[in-house]
Design a protein around this motif. Structure first.
Motif, short mmCIF file in Angstrom:
data_model
loop_
_atom_site.label_atom_id
_atom_site.label_comp_id
_atom_site.label_asym_id
_atom_site.label_seq_id
_atom_site.Cartn_x
_atom_site.Cartn_y
_atom_site.Cartn_z
N GLN A 12 0.81 -1.20 0.01
CA GLN A 12 -0.16 0.01 -0.03
C GLN A 12 0.85 1.34 -0.01
O GLN A 12 0.59 1.93 -0.83
CB GLN A 12 -0.82 0.13 1.32
N LEU A 13 1.92 1.20 0.92
CA LEU A 13 2.72 2.58 0.85
C LEU A 13 3.66 2.78 -0.37
O LEU A 13 3.57 3.87 -1.04
CB LEU A 13 3.45 2.43 2.19
N LEU A 14 4.06 1.72 -0.86
CA LEU A 14 4.88 1.68 -2.20
C LEU A 14 3.88 2.24 -3.15
O LEU A 14 4.29 3.17 -3.95
CB LEU A 14 5.50 0.33 -2.52
N ALA A 15 2.71 1.58 -3.33
CA ALA A 15 1.73 1.98 -4.38
C ALA A 15 1.31 3.55 -4.03
O ALA A 15 1.02 4.21 -5.07
CB ALA A 15 0.42 1.14 -4.34
N LEU A 16 1.24 3.94 -2.92
CA LEU A 16 0.81 5.44 -2.57
C LEU A 16 1.80 6.28 -2.89
O LEU A 16 1.36 7.17 -3.78
CB LEU A 16 0.38 5.74 -1.00
N VAL A 17 3.20 6.13 -2.81
CA VAL A 17 4.19 6.98 -3.15
C VAL A 17 4.14 6.80 -4.88
O VAL A 17 4.36 7.93 -5.36
CB VAL A 17 5.62 6.55 -2.59
N ILE A 18 3.84 5.72 -5.41
CA ILE A 18 4.04 5.67 -6.87
C ILE A 18 3.01 6.55 -7.70
O ILE A 18 2.94 7.29 -8.48
CB ILE A 18 4.09 4.11 -7.46
N PHE A 19 1.55 6.27 -7.21
CA PHE A 19 0.42 6.93 -7.57
C PHE A 19 0.67 8.43 -7.33
O PHE A 19 0.22 9.27 -7.92
CB PHE A 19 -0.69 6.35 -6.76
N LYS A 20 1.13 8.62 -6.24
CA LYS A 20 1.01 10.37 -5.56
C LYS A 20 2.33 10.94 -6.48
O LYS A 20 2.07 12.09 -6.95
CB LYS A 20 1.19 10.44 -4.32
N LEU B 153 -6.54 3.67 -4.77
CA LEU B 153 -5.88 2.93 -5.67
C LEU B 153 -4.91 2.02 -4.71
O LEU B 153 -5.00 0.84 -5.03
CB LEU B 153 -5.35 3.67 -6.55
N ALA B 154 -4.14 2.60 -3.70
CA ALA B 154 -3.32 2.03 -3.23
C ALA B 154 -3.96 0.81 -2.19
O ALA B 154 -3.43 -0.27 -2.16
CB ALA B 154 -2.39 2.86 -2.18
N VAL B 155 -5.09 1.25 -1.62
CA VAL B 155 -5.55 0.62 -0.57
C VAL B 155 -6.48 -0.53 -1.40
O VAL B 155 -6.24 -1.89 -1.13
CB VAL B 155 -6.79 1.28 -0.06
#
Length: 155
Positions: free
Chosen positions: A32-40, A53-55
């Motif tokens: 979740q945190l990796l995806a959040l950083v990538i998406f943001k 999306l990360a969730v």
């Protein structure tokens, strides 16, 4: 004294699932945190959309491992039953995670001006107990819980 010590050595089934749930959850936090950083940061998405999306990615990751590891002794993965459990998982854990995450993120990162990664970590911790209860009681429990030998006969 020996009996109490043995209980500490061999946790009961619910405690054992709780520990496995948290191990899978820890991996899910990383997803979740990796995806959040990538998406943001990479895709420059709004923090709420990036968080949603990360969730969702973490929810899918966690379902896969919960079915095969956390509740492996309670359920047998199969296309039909796994799909039904995935739907229940999304309704229960997904709604808890996504709505809980968005409400907490809005309060902390939006109104409270807390760093979005720190706020996300707080929201994950707060939603964890409710997610375990939903998984234990509804997603992987009750009607979906069959001994492995019986489940194999029905497929």
């Amino acid at each position: 004294m020996k009996i109490a010590f043995r209980r500490l050595q061999r946790p009961g089934p619910v405690l054992s699932r709780w520990l496995r749930f948290n191990a899978v959850g820890a991996l899910g936090v990383g997803v979740q945190l990796l995806a959040l950083v990538i998406f943001k940061q990479v895709f420059c998405l709004d923090y709420l959309l990036a968080s949603s999306l990360a969730v969702e990615l973490a929810v899918l990751h966690n379902f896969f491992w919960h079915e095969r590891y956390t509740w492996a002794g309670c359920v047998t993965p199969s296309r039909k039953k796994s799909l039904a459990r995935l739907i229940r998982f999304h309704i229960g854990n997904g709604v808890i995670s996504i709505l809980g995450n968005l409400l907490i993120m809005r309060a902390l990162a939006g109104s409270g001006r807390v760093n979005y990664l720190f706020a996300n970590g707080i929201s994950i911790a707060l939603c964890s107990a409710a997610n375990f209860a939903a998984g234990e009681r509804w997603v992987f429990g009750d009607g979906s819980r069959e001994p492995r030998s019986l489940a194999r006969r029905h497929e």
